[in-house]
Design a protein around this motif. Structure first.
Motif, PDB file in Angstrom:
ATOM      1  N   TYR A  81       0.810  -1.207   0.000  1.00 12.55           N
ATOM      2  CA  TYR A  81       0.000   0.000   0.000  1.00 12.55           C
ATOM      3  C   TYR A  81       0.856   1.275   0.000  1.00 12.55           C
ATOM      4  N   LEU A  82       2.170   1.128   0.123  1.00  5.82           N
ATOM      5  CA  LEU A  82       3.081   2.246  -0.122  1.00  5.82           C
ATOM      6  C   LEU A  82       3.559   2.256  -1.569  1.00  5.82           C
ATOM      7  N   ASP A  83       3.017   1.336  -2.377  1.00  5.47           N
ATOM      8  CA  ASP A  83       3.428   1.174  -3.785  1.00  5.47           C
ATOM      9  C   ASP A  83       4.887   0.761  -3.912  1.00  5.47           C
ATOM     10  N   ARG A  84       5.426   0.128  -2.879  1.00  9.81           N
ATOM     11  CA  ARG A  84       6.798  -0.384  -2.934  1.00  9.81           C
ATOM     12  C   ARG A  84       6.705  -1.872  -3.309  1.00  9.81           C
ATOM     13  N   TYR A  85       6.368  -2.093  -4.585  1.00  5.77           N
ATOM     14  CA  TYR A  85       5.935  -3.422  -5.004  1.00  5.77           C
ATOM     15  C   TYR A  85       7.069  -4.451  -4.992  1.00  5.77           C
ATOM     16  N   GLU A  86       8.280  -4.045  -5.295  1.00  4.91           N
ATOM     17  CA  GLU A  86       9.367  -5.026  -5.313  1.00  4.91           C
ATOM     18  C   GLU A  86       9.649  -5.537  -3.900  1.00  4.91           C
ATOM     19  N   GLU A  87       9.625  -4.619  -2.923  1.00  4.33           N
ATOM     20  CA  GLU A  87       9.817  -5.046  -1.537  1.00  4.33           C
ATOM     21  C   GLU A  87       8.631  -5.883  -1.060  1.00  4.33           C
ATOM     22  N   ALA A  88       7.430  -5.489  -1.488  1.00  6.98           N
ATOM     23  CA  ALA A  88       6.245  -6.280  -1.132  1.00  6.98           C
ATOM     24  C   ALA A  88       6.346  -7.681  -1.713  1.00  6.98           C
ATOM     25  N   LEU A  89       6.818  -7.770  -2.955  1.00  8.34           N
ATOM     26  CA  LEU A  89       6.948  -9.084  -3.595  1.00  8.34           C
ATOM     27  C   LEU A  89       7.918  -9.975  -2.830  1.00  8.34           C
ATOM     28  N   ARG A  90       9.060  -9.416  -2.424  1.00  7.25           N
ATOM     29  CA  ARG A  90      10.033 -10.224  -1.671  1.00  7.25           C
ATOM     30  C   ARG A  90       9.433 -10.715  -0.363  1.00  7.25           C
ATOM     31  N   ALA A 143      24.999   3.039 -17.192  1.00  7.85           N
ATOM     32  CA  ALA A 143      24.101   3.748 -16.289  1.00  7.85           C
ATOM     33  C   ALA A 143      22.755   3.072 -16.185  1.00  7.85           C
ATOM     34  N   LEU A 144      22.415   2.237 -17.174  1.00  6.28           N
ATOM     35  CA  LEU A 144      21.089   1.632 -17.193  1.00  6.28           C
ATOM     36  C   LEU A 144      21.106   0.150 -16.867  1.00  6.28           C
ATOM     37  N   GLU A 145      22.200  -0.527 -17.083  1.00  3.48           N
ATOM     38  CA  GLU A 145      22.270  -1.964 -16.884  1.00  3.48           C
ATOM     39  C   GLU A 145      23.432  -2.283 -15.947  1.00  3.48           C
ATOM     40  N   SER A 146      23.214  -2.075 -14.667  1.00  5.62           N
ATOM     41  CA  SER A 146      24.266  -2.274 -13.690  1.00  5.62           C
ATOM     42  C   SER A 146      24.111  -3.625 -13.014  1.00  5.62           C
ATOM     43  N   ASP A 147      25.240  -4.209 -12.618  1.00  7.72           N
ATOM     44  CA  ASP A 147      25.182  -5.476 -11.907  1.00  7.72           C
ATOM     45  C   ASP A 147      25.278  -5.275 -10.399  1.00  7.72           C
ATOM     46  N   VAL A 148      25.115  -4.045  -9.937  1.00  4.76           N
ATOM     47  CA  VAL A 148      25.120  -3.796  -8.501  1.00  4.76           C
ATOM     48  C   VAL A 148      23.857  -4.383  -7.891  1.00  4.76           C
ATOM     49  N   ASP A 149      24.013  -5.165  -6.837  1.00  8.86           N
ATOM     50  CA  ASP A 149      22.878  -5.782  -6.158  1.00  8.86           C
ATOM     51  C   ASP A 149      22.469  -4.886  -4.997  1.00  8.86           C
ATOM     52  N   PHE A 150      21.272  -4.289  -5.085  1.00 11.13           N
ATOM     53  CA  PHE A 150      20.811  -3.381  -4.044  1.00 11.13           C
ATOM     54  C   PHE A 150      20.191  -4.110  -2.855  1.00 11.13           C
ATOM     55  N   THR A 151      20.001  -5.425  -2.968  1.00  3.24           N
ATOM     56  CA  THR A 151      19.247  -6.167  -1.958  1.00  3.24           C
ATOM     57  C   THR A 151      19.848  -6.005  -0.571  1.00  3.24           C
ATOM     58  N   ASP A 152      21.154  -6.149  -0.472  1.00  2.00           N
ATOM     59  CA  ASP A 152      21.815  -6.108   0.836  1.00  2.00           C
ATOM     60  C   ASP A 152      22.548  -4.797   1.073  1.00  2.00           C
ATOM     61  N   LEU A 153      22.254  -3.782   0.258  1.00  2.82           N
ATOM     62  CA  LEU A 153      22.966  -2.512   0.387  1.00  2.82           C
ATOM     63  C   LEU A 153      22.562  -1.760   1.644  1.00  2.82           C
ATOM     64  N   TRP A 154      21.269  -1.854   1.990  1.00  3.15           N
ATOM     65  CA  TRP A 154      20.716  -0.926   2.972  1.00  3.15           C
ATOM     66  C   TRP A 154      20.629  -1.511   4.380  1.00  3.15           C
ATOM     67  N   GLU A 155      20.848  -0.659   5.341  1.00  2.00           N
ATOM     68  CA  GLU A 155      20.671  -0.995   6.755  1.00  2.00           C
ATOM     69  C   GLU A 155      19.360  -0.349   7.204  1.00  2.00           C
ATOM     70  N   GLN A 195      14.102   1.829  -6.231  1.00  2.00           N
ATOM     71  CA  GLN A 195      14.068   0.558  -5.512  1.00  2.00           C
ATOM     72  C   GLN A 195      14.063   0.766  -4.005  1.00  2.00           C
ATOM     73  N   HIS A 196      14.762   1.797  -3.542  1.00  2.00           N
ATOM     74  CA  HIS A 196      14.858   2.066  -2.102  1.00  2.00           C
ATOM     75  C   HIS A 196      15.204   3.536  -1.979  1.00  2.00           C
ATOM     76  N   ASN A 197      14.227   4.362  -1.625  1.00  2.00           N
ATOM     77  CA  ASN A 197      14.371   5.809  -1.723  1.00  2.00           C
ATOM     78  C   ASN A 197      14.999   6.407  -0.477  1.00  2.00           C
ATOM     79  N   GLY A 198      16.329   6.540  -0.526  1.00  2.00           N
ATOM     80  CA  GLY A 198      17.066   7.097   0.595  1.00  2.00           C
ATOM     81  C   GLY A 198      17.346   6.054   1.652  1.00  2.00           C
ATOM     82  N   GLY A 199      18.356   6.323   2.480  1.00  2.00           N
ATOM     83  CA  GLY A 199      18.636   5.393   3.562  1.00  2.00           C
ATOM     84  C   GLY A 199      20.079   5.404   3.998  1.00  2.00           C
TER      85      GLY A 199
END
Length: 310
Positions: A81-90, A143-155, A195-199
């Motif tokens: 309901y925050l429209d954060r669908y990728e996080e909701a999917l996980r 700039a458009l096709e990066s292999d950086v994995d954002f999944t474990d980036l954020w605390e 994908q993750h707005n700020g943090g």
């Protein structure tokens, strides 16, 4: 007291008295709330449509919740309901693994997958836009096709949720923030924020070679400012880029993108060489040292890749 409170919380839930639940639980000091009480509070906040507060509560017990399908369901509900669908999917996929076959989980999974574009729906980037955001090395695709994995980036700590993290920005919000900043934001940064707005990232230290000693010093950041206005630590927030440039005298050649533990230091996007149509460099600015500028990375992506744990 707790043993008497829990049945009362359930009774209030059955009667849709969600404010009563919130009021009762918040009267208990945060450090005294256990996993069950926090989940009652988060569920009530969900029912009151206070989804960001709910996420903050659920994240405070994330270690225990990761193996609890109900916790995954509830935080997924808030993300949805925050429209954060990728996080909701996980979250709902984790709930499905922990409790296979649950009908409500399956329904949410279908709803979320309908919201997310499939591979065939992803439009090719506008060549003009790609050119505008091209890297100086002539490989704009990076700039458009990066292999950086954002999944474990954020605390996703309580502090991060409270001060930095916002819902993913819409294209309209991005455009209005860029207009206010007078600078076009790097594509890689915009993708990260969608994908993750700020943090606060786990890795917050950027090594910088000291010409005198030949060894590395380190620039430490506190967090990465997101695209928006609602949080104090966001690009257009109360302690955001425009405010600090205008009130604290930081250079006007770009955008403050990260704050630092010292209030006299920031990390900025520097557009002097690239212009507004190119890829800005990332620099450190030390106000206490006569606004001394140290070049950190040729692009925001290179800066993110270069961060290490302290």
């Amino acid at each position: 007291m707790r043993d008497k409170l829990l049945p009362q919380l359930e009774a209030w839930h059955e009667e849709d008295e969600f404010e009563e639940i919130v009021n009762a639980v918040v009267e208990i000091p945060a450090e005294e709330r256990d996993y069950e009480l926090v989940n009652h509070l988060g569920r009530a906040l969900n029912n009151l449509e206070r989804y960001e507060e709910a996420v903050e509560q659920f994240q405070s017990v994330a270690e225990e919740g990761k193996v609890d399908p109900l916790w995954q369901y509830r935080i997924g509900f808030a993300y949805y309901y925050l429209d954060r669908y990728e996080e909701a999917l996980r979250a709902f996929e984790a709930a499905d693994r922990l409790e296979p076959g649950d009908e409500e989980i399956q329904e949410f999974l279908e709803l979320i997958r309908d919201k997310l574009p499939g591979p065939e729906e992803e439009a090719a980037p506008d060549p003009a836009d790609v050119h505008a955001r091209a890297y100086a090395d002539g490989t704009p695709e990076a700039a458009l096709e990066s292999d950086v994995d954002f999944t474990d980036l954020w605390e996703d700590s309580d502090l991060a949720i409270r001060q930095y993290v916002m819902a993913p920005p819409t294209d309209e919000l991005i455009a209005s923030v860029e207009e206010e900043l007078v600078f076009r934001l790097p594509t890689f940064y915009v993708q990260m924020m969608k994908q993750h707005n700020g943090g606060i990232p786990h890795s917050r230290s950027f090594p910088v070679a000291d010409p005198g000693s030949g060894e590395n010093e380190h620039i430490i950041i506190s967090g990465i400012l997101g695209i928006g206005r609602e949080k104090r630590h966001s690009l257009c927030g109360e302690a955001g880029s425009r405010f600090r440039i205008e009130q604290e005298g930081y250079p006007e050649f770009g955008v403050i993108i990260c704050d630092c533990p010292s209030e006299s230091e920031v990390v900025m996007l520097d557009y002097r060489e690239s212009g507004n149509d190119g890829e800005p460099e990332v620099v450190h600015v030390d106000k206490a040292n006569n606004y001394a500028i140290t070049r950190l990375a040729p692009s925001f992506e290179a800066f993110i890749r270069g961060l290490v744990k302290e």
